[in-house]
Design a protein around this motif. Structure first.
Motif, PDB file in Angstrom:
ATOM      1  N   SER A  75       0.835  -1.203   0.000  1.00 38.76           N
ATOM      2  CA  SER A  75       0.000   0.000   0.000  1.00 38.76           C
ATOM      3  C   SER A  75       0.871   1.256   0.000  1.00 38.76           C
ATOM      4  CB  SER A  75      -0.989  -0.006   1.166  1.00 38.76           C
ATOM      5  OG  SER A  75      -0.347  -0.134   2.405  1.00 38.76           O
ATOM      6  N   ALA A  76       2.078   1.193   0.581  1.00 39.34           N
ATOM      7  CA  ALA A  76       3.005   2.323   0.519  1.00 39.34           C
ATOM      8  C   ALA A  76       3.438   2.562  -0.925  1.00 39.34           C
ATOM      9  CB  ALA A  76       4.227   2.075   1.405  1.00 39.34           C
ATOM     10  N   GLN A  77       3.705   1.489  -1.656  1.00 42.82           N
ATOM     11  CA  GLN A  77       4.075   1.611  -3.069  1.00 42.82           C
ATOM     12  C   GLN A  77       2.908   2.189  -3.866  1.00 42.82           C
ATOM     13  OE1 GLN A  77       5.555  -2.666  -3.206  1.00 42.82           O
ATOM     14  NE2 GLN A  77       6.824  -1.699  -4.765  1.00 42.82           N
ATOM     15  N   ALA A  78       1.708   1.685  -3.604  1.00 40.59           N
ATOM     16  CA  ALA A  78       0.518   2.177  -4.306  1.00 40.59           C
ATOM     17  C   ALA A  78       0.283   3.646  -3.989  1.00 40.59           C
ATOM     18  CB  ALA A  78      -0.704   1.342  -3.923  1.00 40.59           C
ATOM     19  N   THR A  79       0.472   4.030  -2.728  1.00 40.38           N
ATOM     20  CA  THR A  79       0.296   5.421  -2.316  1.00 40.38           C
ATOM     21  C   THR A  79       1.237   6.330  -3.105  1.00 40.38           C
ATOM     22  OG1 THR A  79      -0.441   4.786  -0.106  1.00 40.38           O
ATOM     23  CG2 THR A  79       0.467   6.994  -0.337  1.00 40.38           C
ATOM     24  N   SER A  80       2.474   5.893  -3.250  1.00 36.21           N
ATOM     25  CA  SER A  80       3.454   6.673  -4.008  1.00 36.21           C
ATOM     26  C   SER A  80       3.013   6.840  -5.462  1.00 36.21           C
ATOM     27  CB  SER A  80       4.812   5.980  -3.931  1.00 36.21           C
ATOM     28  OG  SER A  80       5.751   6.658  -4.719  1.00 36.21           O
ATOM     29  N   ILE A  81       2.585   5.772  -6.087  1.00 39.43           N
ATOM     30  CA  ILE A  81       2.140   5.810  -7.487  1.00 39.43           C
ATOM     31  C   ILE A  81       0.939   6.747  -7.633  1.00 39.43           C
ATOM     32  CG2 ILE A  81       1.040   4.447  -9.329  1.00 39.43           C
ATOM     33  CD1 ILE A  81       2.773   2.027  -8.223  1.00 39.43           C
ATOM     34  N   LEU A  82      -0.039   6.622  -6.732  1.00 37.61           N
ATOM     35  CA  LEU A  82      -1.247   7.447  -6.820  1.00 37.61           C
ATOM     36  C   LEU A  82      -0.932   8.921  -6.581  1.00 37.61           C
ATOM     37  CD1 LEU A  82      -3.769   5.057  -5.031  1.00 37.61           C
ATOM     38  CD2 LEU A  82      -3.526   5.452  -7.490  1.00 37.61           C
ATOM     39  N   LYS A  83      -0.060   9.211  -5.601  1.00 34.74           N
ATOM     40  CA  LYS A  83       0.328  10.610  -5.346  1.00 34.74           C
ATOM     41  C   LYS A  83       1.006  11.215  -6.571  1.00 34.74           C
ATOM     42  CE  LYS A  83       0.755  10.780  -0.352  1.00 34.74           C
ATOM     43  NZ  LYS A  83       1.639  10.884   0.809  1.00 34.74           N
ATOM     44  N   GLN A  84       1.870  10.436  -7.228  1.00 37.51           N
ATOM     45  CA  GLN A  84       2.567  10.918  -8.421  1.00 37.51           C
ATOM     46  C   GLN A  84       1.589  11.266  -9.532  1.00 37.51           C
ATOM     47  OE1 GLN A  84       5.451   7.948  -9.528  1.00 37.51           O
ATOM     48  NE2 GLN A  84       6.530   8.117  -7.587  1.00 37.51           N
ATOM     49  N   GLY A  92      -3.136   3.340   4.342  1.00 37.98           N
ATOM     50  CA  GLY A  92      -3.847   2.827   5.514  1.00 37.98           C
ATOM     51  C   GLY A  92      -3.160   1.638   6.158  1.00 37.98           C
ATOM     52  N   GLY A  93      -2.098   1.116   5.527  1.00 38.04           N
ATOM     53  CA  GLY A  93      -1.364  -0.011   6.088  1.00 38.04           C
ATOM     54  C   GLY A  93      -2.080  -1.336   5.884  1.00 38.04           C
ATOM     55  N   GLY A  94      -1.899  -2.226   6.837  1.00 38.47           N
ATOM     56  CA  GLY A  94      -2.523  -3.546   6.765  1.00 38.47           C
ATOM     57  C   GLY A  94      -4.035  -3.442   6.882  1.00 38.47           C
TER      58      GLY A  94
END
Length: 102
Positions: A75-84, A92-94
């Motif tokens: 989800s951290a990786q996904a968050t980075s992609i979406l923010k970009q 939200g973590g686990g």
């Protein structure tokens, strides 16, 4: 900014509340098989390996996003992609931990 904050893993209870008050969509980035084994009711399953191809679909939701997975790393990786891509997103973590905070 602390190291955990850089990865979106800091204290997020207040932010989760803020996001849910804004009608955030929960996107679970685990595999389809993992999602079928258990997930947050009402969440959308968009596996991490397909998230880049779903950016326009996610933007059309016109809502902030809370990303979750099993432990918080995907989800951290996904968050980075979406923010970009200009999407308002929170890691939200686990999913089980997130579910307890909702």
């Amino acid at each position: 900014m602390g190291l955990l904050s850089m990865f979106g893993l800091g204290d997020k209870s207040e932010s989760i509340t803020n996001f849910t008050e804004k009608g955030a969509v929960i996107i679970d980035v685990r595999t389809v098989g993992e999602y079928k084994e258990g997930h947050i009711k009402g969440s959308k399953n968009i596996p991490l390996d397909t998230i880049s191809s779903k950016i326009e679909e996610i933007k059309k939701l016109n809502k902030p996003v809370i990303a979750c997975c099993r432990s918080g790393m995907r989800s951290a990786q996904a968050t980075s992609i979406l923010k970009q891509n200009g999407i308002e997103v929170l890691n939200g973590g686990g999913w089980e931990s997130l579910q307890r905070k909702l």
